[in-house]
Design an enzyme around this catalytic site. Sequence first.
Site, mmCIF file in Angstrom:
data_model
loop_
_atom_site.group_PDB
_atom_site.id
_atom_site.type_symbol
_atom_site.label_atom_id
_atom_site.label_comp_id
_atom_site.label_asym_id
_atom_site.label_seq_id
_atom_site.Cartn_x
_atom_site.Cartn_y
_atom_site.Cartn_z
ATOM 1 N N GLU A 1 15.001 44.122 28.719
ATOM 2 C CA GLU A 1 14.355 43.102 29.563
ATOM 3 C C GLU A 1 13.887 43.801 30.826
ATOM 4 O O GLU A 1 12.828 43.191 31.174
ATOM 5 C CB GLU A 1 15.302 42.045 29.942
ATOM 6 N N ALA B 1 14.442 36.737 23.482
ATOM 7 C CA ALA B 1 14.029 35.574 23.916
ATOM 8 C C ALA B 1 12.601 35.798 23.690
ATOM 9 O O ALA B 1 11.824 36.595 23.843
ATOM 10 C CB ALA B 1 14.458 35.302 25.203
ATOM 11 N N GLU C 1 21.893 39.663 22.621
ATOM 12 C CA GLU C 1 23.009 38.953 23.142
ATOM 13 C C GLU C 1 23.356 37.808 22.068
ATOM 14 O O GLU C 1 24.917 37.494 22.109
ATOM 15 C CB GLU C 1 22.386 38.191 24.192
ATOM 16 N N GLY D 1 17.541 38.741 23.804
ATOM 17 C CA GLY D 1 18.469 37.795 23.486
ATOM 18 C C GLY D 1 18.911 38.055 22.049
ATOM 19 O O GLY D 1 19.892 37.342 21.629
HETATM 20 N N1 CAA Z 1 8.806 37.278 22.238
HETATM 21 C C1 CAA Z 1 7.625 36.472 21.752
HETATM 22 N N2 CAA Z 1 6.766 37.371 20.778
HETATM 23 C C2 CAA Z 1 7.317 38.117 20.040
HETATM 24 C C3 CAA Z 1 8.634 38.746 20.509
HETATM 25 C C4 CAA Z 1 9.303 38.462 21.625
HETATM 26 N N3 CAA Z 1 10.583 38.740 22.143
HETATM 27 N N4 CAA Z 1 8.798 39.807 19.905
HETATM 28 C C5 CAA Z 1 7.858 39.975 19.160
HETATM 29 N N5 CAA Z 1 7.011 39.040 19.234
HETATM 30 C C6 CAA Z 1 5.694 38.882 18.455
HETATM 31 C C7 CAA Z 1 4.574 39.773 18.853
HETATM 32 O O1 CAA Z 1 4.040 39.211 19.891
HETATM 33 C C8 CAA Z 1 3.765 39.783 17.749
HETATM 34 O O2 CAA Z 1 3.005 38.586 17.666
HETATM 35 P P1 CAA Z 1 1.367 38.630 17.551
HETATM 36 O O3 CAA Z 1 1.414 39.155 16.132
HETATM 37 O O4 CAA Z 1 1.168 37.088 17.623
HETATM 38 O O5 CAA Z 1 0.610 39.492 18.438
HETATM 39 C C9 CAA Z 1 4.799 39.569 16.498
HETATM 40 O O6 CAA Z 1 6.001 39.041 17.118
HETATM 41 C C10 CAA Z 1 5.065 40.940 16.047
HETATM 42 O O7 CAA Z 1 5.598 41.685 16.966
HETATM 43 P P2 CAA Z 1 4.800 43.324 17.222
HETATM 44 O O8 CAA Z 1 3.461 43.363 16.680
HETATM 45 O O9 CAA Z 1 5.097 43.549 18.547
HETATM 46 O O10 CAA Z 1 5.586 44.175 16.113
HETATM 47 P P3 CAA Z 1 6.073 45.873 16.185
HETATM 48 O O11 CAA Z 1 6.731 46.133 14.848
HETATM 49 O O12 CAA Z 1 4.907 46.457 16.558
HETATM 50 O O13 CAA Z 1 7.184 45.859 17.432
HETATM 51 C C11 CAA Z 1 9.094 45.066 18.423
HETATM 52 C C12 CAA Z 1 8.501 45.447 17.395
HETATM 53 C C13 CAA Z 1 9.325 46.697 19.221
HETATM 54 C C14 CAA Z 1 10.348 44.494 18.264
HETATM 55 C C15 CAA Z 1 8.230 44.654 19.712
HETATM 56 O O14 CAA Z 1 7.616 43.486 18.943
HETATM 57 C C16 CAA Z 1 8.716 44.323 20.905
HETATM 58 O O15 CAA Z 1 9.022 45.209 21.617
HETATM 59 N N6 CAA Z 1 9.328 42.949 21.339
HETATM 60 C C17 CAA Z 1 9.785 42.668 22.510
HETATM 61 C C18 CAA Z 1 11.362 43.035 22.460
HETATM 62 C C19 CAA Z 1 11.838 42.708 23.969
HETATM 63 O O16 CAA Z 1 11.338 43.050 24.939
HETATM 64 N N7 CAA Z 1 12.852 41.598 23.864
HETATM 65 C C20 CAA Z 1 13.377 41.339 24.816
HETATM 66 C C21 CAA Z 1 12.984 39.609 25.446
HETATM 67 S S1 CAA Z 1 13.340 39.108 26.973
HETATM 68 C C22 CAA Z 1 14.877 38.414 26.667
HETATM 69 O O17 CAA Z 1 15.444 38.413 25.451
HETATM 70 C C23 CAA Z 1 15.371 37.828 27.892
HETATM 71 C C24 CAA Z 1 17.049 37.764 27.557
HETATM 72 O O18 CAA Z 1 17.893 38.326 27.936
HETATM 73 C C25 CAA Z 1 17.446 36.368 26.909
#
Ligand code: CAA
Length: 257
Positions: free
Chosen positions: A131, A65, A111, A108
């Site tokens: 999360e 998400a 999910e 998400g």
């Molecule tokens: N939400 C918003 N933006 C996100 C995102 C997310 N979940 N995942 C990645 N992005 C964005 C980053 O912020 C980045 O944007 P900017 O260039 O503007 O900074 C862009 O996508 C590229 O991401 P990274 O630079 O982080 O790419 P990476 O290759 O270095 O890392 C990754 C990849 C390991 C997937 C890392 O992006 C990451 O950890 N993302 C978050 C994963 C996460 O925590 N997901 C759970 C979200 S909460 C949720 O989903 C709640 C639920 O149950 C519904």
Amino acid sequence: MTYETILVERKGRTALLTLNRPKALNALNLQVMNEVVEATAALDRDPDIGCIVLTGSPKAFAAGADIKEMRPQGYMDMYLSDWFTAWDRLGELRTPTVAAVSGYALGGGCELAMLCDILLASDTAVFGQPEIKLGVIPGIGGSQRLTRAVGKAKAMELCLTGRTMDATEAERAGLVSRIVPADDLLEEALAVAETVAGMSAPVAMMAKEAVNRAFETTLAEGVRFERRLFHAVFAVADQKEGMSAFVEKRPPEFTHR
Ligand code: CAA
């Protein structure tokens, strides 16, 4: 209908829905949710579509998400807008769905994949419910569907530590039906979808309904439910066609009636 965050293509009786927010690794913001829910609902109503494939990019099915969108929200914002509840409609589609997952399927994203009926993974797929590392818990059913798919021990570890699983571990744990080389994933997912879409649509709907009932009820009730549906398929013209085709040694021509 035009969409900004997804692409929808039709290939015969199969629809391909591609998440298309590459700059955010297909993070699932409310716009993506609304577009996916609306597009799949429209496809579900279309008698010419027999299976829907959901996919992302080679790097990310969906990285969760949208964290930036959620960050400022308060309890009343989440409660009054019933944040994420629209995703439940994906699980209520009657048309069979296939998730084709390459790269990150986190939070998400995991999910969303688990909301689909068949989950195919490429060898680059990474699954997890991280999360907890953000100070929250899964909100689109991850704690429930992951636990049903892989059991308590692994689900608990993934949800409490945020550790991710690669495709091999996910397949061994029963989360995915098969691993496919990344370059072949889409082709394979479309082939699976074409196979499903070639079956009798009402019978495929009933098969899906029967399998899903296993997650909602006791064994005895589930078997009774299956038996009723099994009796019901004898009212479907495609039952006569399927069995006649077998006896006459020819491929069936289902009319989806
Ligand atoms: N939400 C918003 N933006 C996100 C995102 C997310 N979940 N995942 C990645 N992005 C964005 C980053 O912020 C980045 O944007 P900017 O260039 O503007 O900074 C862009 O996508 C590229 O991401 P990274 O630079 O982080 O790419 P990476 O290759 O270095 O890392 C990754 C990849 C390991 C997937 C890392 O992006 C990451 O950890 N993302 C978050 C994963 C996460 O925590 N997901 C759970 C979200 S909460 C949720 O989903 C709640 C639920 O149950 C519904």
